[in-house]
Design a protein around this motif. Sequence first.
Motif, PDB file in Angstrom:
ATOM      1  N   LEU A   1       4.184   5.912  -5.040  1.00 31.46           N
ATOM      2  CA  LEU A   1       4.278   6.033  -6.501  1.00 31.46           C
ATOM      3  C   LEU A   1       3.268   7.062  -7.015  1.00 31.46           C
ATOM      4  CD1 LEU A   1       4.818   2.378  -7.771  1.00 31.46           C
ATOM      5  CD2 LEU A   1       6.324   4.326  -8.175  1.00 31.46           C
ATOM      6  N   MET A   2       2.048   7.003  -6.462  1.00 36.47           N
ATOM      7  CA  MET A   2       1.019   7.939  -6.920  1.00 36.47           C
ATOM      8  C   MET A   2       1.434   9.377  -6.595  1.00 36.47           C
ATOM      9  SD  MET A   2      -1.715   8.226  -8.587  1.00 36.47           S
ATOM     10  CE  MET A   2      -2.583   6.655  -8.681  1.00 36.47           C
TER      11      MET A   2
ATOM     12  N   ARG B   1       2.332   1.810  -3.452  1.00 35.37           N
ATOM     13  CA  ARG B   1       1.404   2.403  -4.418  1.00 35.37           C
ATOM     14  C   ARG B   1       1.188   3.880  -4.110  1.00 35.37           C
ATOM     15  NH1 ARG B   1      -2.601  -2.206  -3.645  1.00 35.37           N
ATOM     16  NH2 ARG B   1      -2.070  -3.755  -5.209  1.00 35.37           N
ATOM     17  N   GLU B   2       1.027   4.178  -2.806  1.00 39.40           N
ATOM     18  CA  GLU B   2       0.753   5.572  -2.462  1.00 39.40           C
ATOM     19  C   GLU B   2       1.937   6.467  -2.767  1.00 39.40           C
ATOM     20  OE1 GLU B   2      -2.742   4.791   0.856  1.00 39.40           O
ATOM     21  OE2 GLU B   2      -0.806   5.546   1.537  1.00 39.40           O
TER      22      GLU B   2
ATOM     23  N   ARG C   1       0.835  -1.205   0.000  1.00 39.13           N
ATOM     24  CA  ARG C   1       0.000   0.000   0.000  1.00 39.13           C
ATOM     25  C   ARG C   1       0.872   1.259   0.000  1.00 39.13           C
ATOM     26  NH1 ARG C   1      -4.907   1.798   4.067  1.00 39.13           N
ATOM     27  NH2 ARG C   1      -4.897   3.979   3.430  1.00 39.13           N
TER      28      ARG C   1
END
Lengths: 180, 514
Positions: free
Chosen positions: A164-165, A161-162, A158
Amino acid sequence: MSLESENNNYEQFVKLFSKHEPGLRRFVRSLIYSWDDVDDVMQNTGLVLWRKFSDFDPETNFMSWACVVARFEVLTWKRDRARDRHVFDDDLIAMLAEEVDAECEKLVLHRRALDRCLAKLPDEFRRVVVAAYEPGVKLNEVAERIGSSATGFYKKLRRTRESLMACIEAEVARQEGGSI
Amino acid sequence: MNDPEFLTLLDRYLNQMLSAEEFAVFQNELKSSSKRRNQLVCYSHLDAGLMEEGGALALEEPNVVEIVSKSISHSVGPWLAVAAAVAISALTFFGFALHENTEPMGHGFAVLTRTVDPVWKSDAYEVGGIIPKGSLQIESGSLQVEFFGGATLVMEGPGNLEILSASEAFCHKGKLRASVPPAARGFVIDTPNGKVVDLGTEFGLEVGEAGVPEVHVFEGEVEIHNSLGAVQTFYGGEAGKGEARFPADVNSFLSTSDLNAEVIESVESKFSAWQRYSRELSRDERLIAYFPMGNPDLLRRRLFNEAPTGSEMDGAIVGANRVEGRWIGVGKGAVEFTPTGSRVRLAIPGEYESLTFACWVRIDSLDREYNGLYLADNYQPGECHWQLQKDGRILFSFLHSPKVNFKSLSPVVWDISKSGRWLHLAVTLDLEAQKVIQYANGEVISEHLIDEKFQIGKTRFGPGELGNWGFPSSPDKESFAIRNLNGRIDEFAIFAEALDSAEVLEMYTIGNPQ
């Protein structure tokens, strides 16, 4: 149709389809919960696109045409899955498809930024990506193999992903700022 | 539903872990908010993008296989277990590909060779780093970029330069000076209003807010191609902007030699700040040995211990070369361990309750399975080894009792892209807290608690060496392992205590040559 023109047609289709396949898959992924189902829908969409390719006007945008077909395929697939409760309803699918359409340019920038962000990703996060997104590997199997630390792994995924975003958004904002 | 709650659901959605109830809640939330739909679409695209890249990344992962073949002590964090699991799957899935694709590859078009106080607006690069395609943007300061094609650019901040290839760049804004030797002829700088094509020369270029290039040719010949295809030619001494013509002003553009002078000035001020720090540090009673290598001492084979412990702890240089240290042009020394027999011999008596190693190291390549920083000769119980593995991880270990070996393995700190750059490494062994902390460039990179079965009360050194390991210990045993470090060590400190993280950070910050 002569054999030669059919061959030309086929070549053109393959060219267009392979160019837009990843984008189309990202579109379908935005509408469907499970990756297995995404693969099924993509397969059907490819077939239908080829079958209907003679309807496609080369003067227009292949991607928008393909998205219309794919959206229809999602609805067809969904009809067979009426009892599966992990499926969005038709209204939401329409709303999401519109969202993708409206954000289409931004999403292309996002995809480009992802490459740069992955290159900058610290090793510990990079390993999470490798573990979770290696072709042919299922996430729950990866987590199972890890055993007791599976929760930690999901947490890390998680965070990966965060971050990367966040990187993608910063990257895109900077490009937009920089081009002025 | 607040943001964190939604993001938790979204994350579970992407992992396909939602229950039917959660899915229904998730769907309602999406229908009620276009912001949520946007988040879902963005994250789904990210998920799909990662799916596209996952395979390629797995192939790039260096030497994952090695982790599997080594036993991992309990004290090593749970993360390695994940890495090991990944390694197994990567190995079985990719089979031979991991072994076939072993030639290291670089990515990029130019090298950053000098900087003076750059304030970065784009990604920051280090001197010596390879610059990929993309933006190089600074608010202030200046930098020098050498293109693989042979051209050199000096850019003054504020400036925004986009690297396009080994012989082309786009200047969105800023002031540049290009030096283009014959081998690089044809170097092109695009601007918002025309292309500047160099025909082998030296010229200055300024692009202001309006985007119109102002060109000053100092030597040789330059063409400006505008968007309509018209070509204007400028010769040495000429300058122009739009239709205006005026004499070239060589002094208004920073040249490579100006930049060198600025670099030297900045290096000198950083170096003297370090000298003050180092003099202060050498009085620290916690030091067991301290080799600041302040002078190059090119011919001396003795490495002076500047700690209060005095000359008894001096090192003996064997085979290694005395070379220039991490600051260029100030007469600071270092030791290079490239010839295979190289080492610095140390003999440190006594027992200690804790210790810290810290040094600056420039790794040119990791050629050996293990590449020595400090290693005790005999590796008796209580003695330590501090070395770099071939895969770029740092291994700190000590022997608890015969065959019971404690290992602390850091994440990867080095790969070939960092070749030739200076790195600050430190490790603390704290026997009170029973903990090992490793640092790179002042930051904690790993922290391992020592499991009870590995705990020791005292640590010791005995005979040992910097930069290598493998001592032919008796007349009839002349073969030895080779663990020499292909690179340089500059400033090596050994403390009898575990420094805290602020102290390690200070050593890095003040000692950082950049």
